[in-house]
Write an enzyme that holds these catalytic residues in place. Structure first.
Site, short mmCIF file in Angstrom:
data_model
loop_
_atom_site.label_atom_id
_atom_site.label_comp_id
_atom_site.label_asym_id
_atom_site.label_seq_id
_atom_site.Cartn_x
_atom_site.Cartn_y
_atom_site.Cartn_z
N LYS A 11 1.64 1.39 -0.27
CA LYS A 11 2.97 0.88 -0.58
C LYS A 11 2.95 0.23 -1.96
CE LYS A 11 1.95 -3.72 0.05
NZ LYS A 11 1.95 -4.75 -1.00
N ASP A 153 0.46 -7.83 6.21
CA ASP A 153 1.17 -6.62 5.80
C ASP A 153 1.21 -5.55 6.89
OD1 ASP A 153 1.63 -7.71 3.33
OD2 ASP A 153 0.11 -6.53 2.27
#
Length: 306
Positions: A11, A153
């Site tokens: 990401k 995360d």
């Protein structure tokens, strides 16, 4: 046996603001997380076992990382201290919730760098949990708390879209982001997440908050949806950049190099050390790749899309 072959995506962060430090020592964040096409090919095999057997877990990995990162992954791979591996930790957290004993084998080709700010092990753990949760009796509302207990995360990687992210990373609001093309720079050095947060020196006091980030403003959402990256460049900034530039001045030079090669949005991802540039088209990105590769010969570059 059930087998899933897929990509454990990395990401990028489009903007990252840290409003304050919480009493538990963690930090609140506001950011936009966007999954990208660069990641770790991964296969998850789940085989039911007789009720009298115990669930088991096996990792079979290929280490494609370079430099110190190669060693860092080896230390927690099946060839090192496997108990410190985030995939094993995810299995350990989930095993008591399994509806029946299973044998799990994960085959992983490791490309996502640790200490890069692009997801790394969190992506692997999130994808694994996403495949494993249907085999458990865990209520839907408890999936994100379990993922959060493994890493801040990890909850994002249970999702399938870009998200406006708050809390410590577990409060997720899916949003629409335009398609884009980019170049990811993987420096030969990492940046410690703990030291980067410490460098921000955030107080425990809750501020009134940035007007940009209090809620993602309508103009910013619209710009993300249409891909107006030039408008977003000075509005969605990564707060860690000022510390990263002091710690590793090469990153400031890299930022300039991305802009001079035609990037329309340039940023540190997460707390670093990976840096990226977004380009108007695939063609301009591919042309820029030659420019930045020649200018920074000791840097590893990867193209990506989203």
């Amino acid at each position: 046996m059930v087998s899933f072959k897929t990509l454990s995506q990395g990401k990028i962060n489009i903007g990252l603001f840290v409003p304050y430090k919480r009493e538990d020592g963690l930090h609140e964040i506001h950011s936009v997380f966007v999954p990208i096409s660069f990641g770790d090919p991964m296969e998850v095999q789940i085989t039911p076992l007789p009720k009298d057997q115990k669930s088991s877990f096996q990792l079979v990995s290929e280490n494609h990382l370079h430099g110190y990162r190669h060693t860092k992954f080896e230390e927690v791979s099946e060839r090192g201290d496997f108990t410190k591996n985030i995939l094993y930790k995810a299995f350990q957290k989930s095993v008591t919730h399994l509806q029946k004993p299973v044998s799990i084998t994960i085959r992983l080709q490791k490309h996502l760098p640790p200490e890069g700010g692009i997801g790394g092990g969190s992506s692997n753990a999130g994808l694994f949990l996403k495949e494993l949760f249907p085999w458990t009796d865990l209520p839907k509302e408890e999936e994100i708390p379990l993922a959060k207990s493994i890493g801040a995360d990890v909850p994002f990687f249970l999702q399938s879209s870009a998200c406006f992210v708050s809390g410590i990373g577990e409060v997720l609001e899916p949003i629409s982001v335009a398609q884009g093309s980019g170049i990811l720079a993987i420096p030969p050095f990492g940046l410690s997440t703990a030291s980067m947060y410490a460098g921000l020196q955030k107080s425990l006091q809750k501020p009134y908050g940035s007007q940009v980030w209090k809620s993602l403003a309508e103009d910013l959402l619209r710009s993300l949806q249409v891909g107006d990256w030039a408008y977003l460049q000075n509005r969605l900034e990564n707060e860690f950049e000022k510390i990263a530039f002091q710690t590793q001045p090469l990153l400031k030079e890299l930022r300039l190099g991305f802009f001079e090669s035609g990037a329309v949005y340039v940023s540190l991802s997460g707390s670093g050390s990976c840096y990226y540039g977004i380009y108007p088209s695939d063609r301009e990105r591919d042309e820029a790749l030659h420019i930045v590769s020649n200018r920074f010969p000791d840097m590893e570059f990867r193209t990506f899309s989203f």
